[in-house]
Design an enzyme around this catalytic site. Structure first.
Site, PDB file in Angstrom:
ATOM      1  N   ALA A 154     -18.574  -5.720  22.618  1.00 31.87           N
ATOM      2  CA  ALA A 154     -17.652  -5.280  23.672  1.00 31.87           C
ATOM      3  C   ALA A 154     -16.191  -5.300  23.204  1.00 31.87           C
ATOM      4  O   ALA A 154     -15.875  -5.717  22.084  1.00 31.87           O
ATOM      5  CB  ALA A 154     -17.832  -6.157  24.909  1.00 31.87           C
ATOM      6  N   HIS A 155     -15.307  -4.875  24.103  1.00 34.81           N
ATOM      7  CA  HIS A 155     -13.891  -4.726  23.762  1.00 34.81           C
ATOM      8  C   HIS A 155     -13.235  -6.054  23.393  1.00 34.81           C
ATOM      9  O   HIS A 155     -13.517  -7.104  23.966  1.00 34.81           O
ATOM     10  CB  HIS A 155     -13.125  -4.074  24.925  1.00 34.81           C
ATOM     11  CG  HIS A 155     -13.201  -4.827  26.214  1.00 34.81           C
ATOM     12  ND1 HIS A 155     -12.350  -5.831  26.551  1.00 34.81           N
ATOM     13  CD2 HIS A 155     -14.060  -4.713  27.256  1.00 34.81           C
ATOM     14  CE1 HIS A 155     -12.636  -6.306  27.744  1.00 34.81           C
ATOM     15  NE2 HIS A 155     -13.699  -5.641  28.192  1.00 34.81           N
ATOM     16  N   ASN A 156     -12.377  -5.996  22.384  1.00 34.55           N
ATOM     17  CA  ASN A 156     -11.569  -7.131  21.925  1.00 34.55           C
ATOM     18  C   ASN A 156     -12.385  -8.270  21.305  1.00 34.55           C
ATOM     19  O   ASN A 156     -11.868  -9.370  21.112  1.00 34.55           O
ATOM     20  CB  ASN A 156     -10.687  -7.678  23.049  1.00 34.55           C
ATOM     21  CG  ASN A 156      -9.613  -6.686  23.467  1.00 34.55           C
ATOM     22  OD1 ASN A 156      -9.818  -5.907  24.406  1.00 34.55           O
ATOM     23  ND2 ASN A 156      -8.492  -6.702  22.779  1.00 34.55           N
TER      24      ASN A 156
END
Length: 347
Positions: free
Chosen positions: A240-242
């Site tokens: 997922a993001h980051n």
């Protein structure tokens, strides 16, 4: 492509026992060897197959001594398994020697690519993309605007690289993987609906990373999702993001990592592991398959279960868990005996 025993021995620094001009054009298991195939023998359990194999050439350890007649040419080396692995790498590199630009393709303005570039048909490259030397992009790939790709990178058929992604040197991204798609960011509205939060970051993949088929790595909301040097990701993984994954960490199939979690280096994560968001997982961590991680993990922990706890504790607990029906029966019997004893005393 054909190779003789003499040529193969030269690559492996081995010794030919038999016909140096014997030719092979394919690889096989020793028990499935056919005329024209090359195989190897490293495990003593398979020794009996060398006397019946139809393989033209067999790589063996220098310590191997035949006990009866052989119908295969031998190449003796220090370590048959490592030598066969070396040969697989050589074969793979030769097989991938593609060059040139097939048609039809789209190459947008400002694209720069290096030497020995291969671009398969029906691929699209966006504006201002920078591509290094010896890059192979197989058919039906998509590369968005402002992507940077280093040297000796392979994108297999159908890979999708969204805009602003940065890919280092010596990377492989397999078919169906999507790098840089939007992170899962939505804010709840008063009426119960959700408003999308723009995902304006990117994905950075460092050197020597391999990403399996149909794996998805989301772009950061802001900043970067980072896959560090030497990471190996299996098929069908969600990052997922980051998220940040540390150097030389390996992750097996169907694992999901929620947003903003940081994973240390030299980790080993089994298949179907679920990792919650905003966690910190230390270096040298081992997480067994199908575990659920919902807390921060210190360096060198070995975990299993859902939610996870120490592997040794899990193993001890699981022994009791398997015996729960028996344990409950024994408890019920003890209760009956206690009641009978009390009733007898009261009488």
């Amino acid at each position: 492509m054909k190779f003789t025993a003499e040529q193969i021995a030269g690559i492996l620094e081995g010794e030919v026992i038999g016909n140096p001009n014997a030719e092979v054009h394919q690889l096989s298991k020793i028990e499935e060897g056919q005329t024209g195939s090359l195989t190897f023998l490293a495990n003593p359990k398979y020794n009996h197959f060398i006397y019946t194999t139809k393989a033209t050439i067999t790589i063996v350890n220098k310590t191997f001594v035949a006990e009866s007649k052989l119908n295969t040419t031998l190449i003796k080396v220090d370590d048959a398994y490592l030598s066969f692995t070396k040969l697989l790498e050589f074969y793979d590199s030769v097989k991938g020697l593609k060059n040139g630009i097939e048609q039809p393709v789209v190459i947008s303005e400002g694209v720069v690519y290096g030497e020995n570039f291969y671009l398969g048909s029906f691929s699209y490259i966006g504006t201002n993309v920078k591509i290094g030397d010896n890059v192979k992009i197989y058919p039906n790939c998509y590369i968005g605007d402002n992507v940077k790709i280093g040297d000796n990178v392979t994108l297999f058929a159908g890979a999708k690289i969204y805009s602003e992604t940065e890919i280092g040197n010596q990377c492989k991204i397999h078919s169906g993987s999507i790098i840089g798609s939007d992170g899962f960011g939505f804010a709840p509205n008063a009426d119960g609906s959700f408003k999308k939060i723009p995902q304006i970051g990117n994905v950075i993949i460092e050197d020597d990373v391999e990403i399996g088929s149909c794996t998805t790595i989301d772009r950061a909301t802001m900043g970067s999702t980072i896959i560090r040097k030497g990471v190996k990701l299996d098929n069908q993984i969600q990052v997922a993001h980051n998220v940040e994954i540390g150097e030389n960490t390996v992750i097996a199939a169907q694992t999901g990592i929620a947003g903003s979690t940081k994973i240390g280096k030299n980790g080993m994560i089994g298949g179907q592991v679920g990792i919650a968001g905003h966690l910190t997982i230390g270096n040298n961590v081992r997480i067994q398959a199908q575990s659920g991680v919902g807390r921060n993990i210190k360096d060198s922990e070995v975990l299993q279960g859902s939610p996870t706890f120490g592997y040794n504790d899990f193993s001890k607990s699981y022994v009791h868990f398997k015996n729960l029906p028996k344990i409950i029966t024994e408890i019920e019997e003890l209760k009956k005996q206690i009641l009978n004893t009390k009733n007898g005393n009261n009488g």
